[in-house]
Design a protein around this motif. Sequence first.
Motif, mmCIF file in Angstrom:
data_model
loop_
_atom_site.group_PDB
_atom_site.id
_atom_site.type_symbol
_atom_site.label_atom_id
_atom_site.label_comp_id
_atom_site.label_asym_id
_atom_site.label_seq_id
_atom_site.Cartn_x
_atom_site.Cartn_y
_atom_site.Cartn_z
ATOM 1 N N ARG A 146 0.869 -1.171 0.000
ATOM 2 C CA ARG A 146 0.000 0.000 0.000
ATOM 3 C C ARG A 146 0.902 1.217 0.000
ATOM 4 N N SER B 163 -8.898 3.597 -1.848
ATOM 5 C CA SER B 163 -8.622 4.064 -0.492
ATOM 6 C C SER B 163 -9.859 3.913 0.385
ATOM 7 N N GLY C 83 -10.150 0.537 1.702
ATOM 8 C CA GLY C 83 -9.066 0.126 2.591
ATOM 9 C C GLY C 83 -7.950 -0.590 1.865
ATOM 10 N N LEU D 267 -3.102 4.147 2.666
ATOM 11 C CA LEU D 267 -3.531 3.805 4.025
ATOM 12 C C LEU D 267 -3.388 4.990 4.976
ATOM 13 N N GLY E 211 -9.980 7.608 1.659
ATOM 14 C CA GLY E 211 -9.828 7.035 2.993
ATOM 15 C C GLY E 211 -10.507 7.888 4.051
ATOM 16 N N TYR F 79 -14.069 7.150 4.220
ATOM 17 C CA TYR F 79 -14.366 5.916 4.927
ATOM 18 C C TYR F 79 -14.311 6.121 6.438
ATOM 19 N N ASP F 80 -13.248 6.802 6.885
ATOM 20 C CA ASP F 80 -13.137 7.079 8.324
ATOM 21 C C ASP F 80 -14.327 7.883 8.810
#
Lengths: 310, 318, 327
Positions: free
Chosen positions: A165, A244, A247, A251, A259, A262-263
Amino acid sequence: MTTKTDSINAPGLGGEVDILEEQLLPPVNEFRRFVKVFFRRKIVLIGFIIVVLIVAMAIFADVIAPFGPYEQDLHNVLAAPDSTHLLGTDSLGRDLLSRIIYGSRVALSVGVITVLLSAAVGTLIGLVAGYAEGALQSVIMRLTDAMMAIPSLILSLIVASILNRGVLGVVIAVAITLFPGYIRLINGQVLSVKQNDYVMAGRSMGSHKARIMFRHILPNCLSPLIVQMTMMMGVAILSEASLSFLGLGILPPTAAWGGMCYDGYKYLMMRPLLSIAPGLAIMVLVFSFNMVGDGLRDALDPKLRGTSSN
Amino acid sequence: MLTYIVRRLIHAFVVIVIVSIAVFILIRLLPGDPIEMLISQTQLTETTPEMIEALRHDKGLDRPLPVQYADWFVQMIRGDFGTSIMRNFDIGKEIGNRVTVTLMIGLSAFVIGLVLGPILGIVSAVRRGKFVDNLVTVIANIGITAPAFWVGILLIFFFGVRLKLLPIYGYTLPWDDFWMSFKQSLMPIFVTALGPIATTARQTRSSVLEVMSEDYIRTAWAKGLNERKVILRHIIKNSLLPVVTLQGTMLRMVVGGSVVVETVFVIPGMGKMMVDAMLSHDYPVVQAVTVIMTLVVVLSSLIVDLLYGWLDPRIQYD
Amino acid sequence: MERLLTVSGLTTEFRTERGTVKAVNDVSYHVDEGEIIGLVGESGCGKSVSQLSVMQLIPNPPGKIVAGSVEFEGQDLLRYGRESREMCAIRGGRISMVFQEPMTSLNPAMTICRQMGEVLTEHLGIDKAEARERSVDMLSQVGIPDPGKRADDYPHQLSGGMRQRVMVGMSMLCNPKMIIADEATTALDATIQAQLLELMYEMVNKYHTALVMVTHNLGIVARYVHRVNVMYAGRIIESGTVRELWANPMHPYTEGLLKCVPKLGERLVPIKGMPPSLINRPPTCPFLPRCRLRQKSCFEEPVPELTHVEGDHYTTCRVRLEGLTDD
């Protein structure tokens, strides 16, 4: 070159009216024409300005961003937007606005590197395929078909999970889904350009194959290539964001918009901005690149003018 | 015509074989030894090298790669996709269960895109520069540029969290609870369909505009046909040709999109299966799902090609 | 002879990136019943656009008919909307048109028979079976071998010449009063061109249909037409019977055109220079930059109206009209 005609093409009561260009139009500076056509549509101009602004934002992130991308304020976790944290903070107390600003670096660098890499590889293979003819060409094109048959997100997921990654891994994972497109584009271009008289002439005069390819054929593929590359910027940025988000891309803690979405998704009930704002950033950037691509297509490739969507 | 279909079928088969080999090799390159992961996951406390070897042998991972590949491929043709390394379920069965879910959502989305895309594109082109056209253009641009997961999150936020109108995750099959299934499907289907609708609408619009400037459309007007007849008889069929070829790509988009959509909405379909398998390095599952997805895509593009030949009389089958 | 069509003061403009183009500028002419007239000029002189304007087939935008009237059988066509029912009834029914591009003027996704039958069902309201019968009959009249079988072919299965025969046949189906042949034979081989011209000539004579032949080939004109209008830069600069023009061309441009027609034992003399830009044209004679007769006053005075010379002969050359030169 035969007589140039300027076609007035319009829908409605169909038909095309040819009017000789020489007779209508004084010769125009090619660059000025390009700029004029490129910026003719307001939306293209807006897209262009946004791209420039985001590039500037990425370069001067250190100066613009109020906080560092990893600067945690553990007393101020998941804070609502206020005057210090304009968009609030995430679950680790990091400033969302700053992370979005830094996130542009990932989006742009992945986008640019991916596009350059896939274009270079795809163009080279496409040139070889288009010029080789025969068995080699059909083998290359069959393999290209096979690659394009796999849904691109699935392919990049597999590749991304093989590689480490990080920016390079993601770049390769996305590039591998894009380069077959260039092979097709270039192969098609080479096939049509090869029919042209000047290439025939070059051949009959015994020019070396490689020379013909790079001196005559490649320059003719440039316009569609540039247009394709701009269009693929958006696709590459979207793919990186999806990886991203799942996941399997960039990262944490690196600030990447996908990402971050997602968080933030985990805190949708409480702080919707955490996932919605980075997503909006992705959309704005991709939209702007697509508009610039549209403008370039109008300005560079008269053959494609009719296919412009706006 | 028949020879053409046979040739295309052979071609499709070759593509599947190439893809399966590629996937097989790629998967072997994945980091992490599945046996070790299995052991650490099942928390077998005392493992001996013999036990590991036995397990490796049991899962068939100690044979040479070409043998493993040939064995896998032949088994797969027979409908046996092997068992999951991680969780010991029968992959074929599991895919069978999950493929229904993915197809319910994917096919609905695909059909919606197939119907709505061309309609929006045609309306937009015919009313060029008018309000409808601008609206369609905006929607199409959003559909193409907005990340699917983000659209999903936005929908969940408004319709689930704020308005509390729709359930925010999960999936129920329609024959188990139709109303629930309908409510749960709305958002995922919309998110999946958005890309195909947008892309198809754009393509249709430019294609219609192009056909409108063709000489034979001028001929149609010169015959004294009114606008409705010119559009219905002469413009639509010709402008749908490039749109039909696009549908293979749209199917790929729908299938690939299932990964993201099923993750966002927590739907137990093939896409979710894929991501879970990938994160846990479950080789056989990843292989099987990829090959099945490719199969769907290849067969559907075959159908698309045949459809194209039926629409365009200029295509000769030789 | 009965007057069929009177066009007066027709002006059509196109908006382009670089300004407004007056593609047709104050054009007036007439066609009598059963008459064959020619409209001659270089490419881009506005001859096609003028004919598309009569049919209201100008793509809008960017094109627009800004002035003039088109009177056909006593009706002013420009009063009707472009897509009005009246105009649709005239197009294909009373006036039909054969276009220059045989390769692209037929719908590639429709059989010949359906494309022809469509005209009949539209204007005569007959059923499909009869429309087919009549189409096949017309195909045999325009010399298509095995018409019953050919009727079910798609355009790509026919040669260019055959397709143009189909177009000619299609234009005759409803027995219109007038056919406009817009460079109908230009794209074809010389022998096929001759066959088609002969065919069109026969057909219009047989049905007493008026024919407007738009062409840049004066050879065609000499053989078939009664009267000729010569167009230059969007204007008709001279008109008259073939005999009058050939014997006594008044306008230096017409003279030049005639010298471009190959004749045995004579040298071809090209007209020097290029046609002028049609954007922001001054009201002076458009041929001025290339004219060998021009006088100082030509630069100051606007170009005259088409002025009567003798018989059917009209011209706009003020040098010749006012006898400013003895050339």
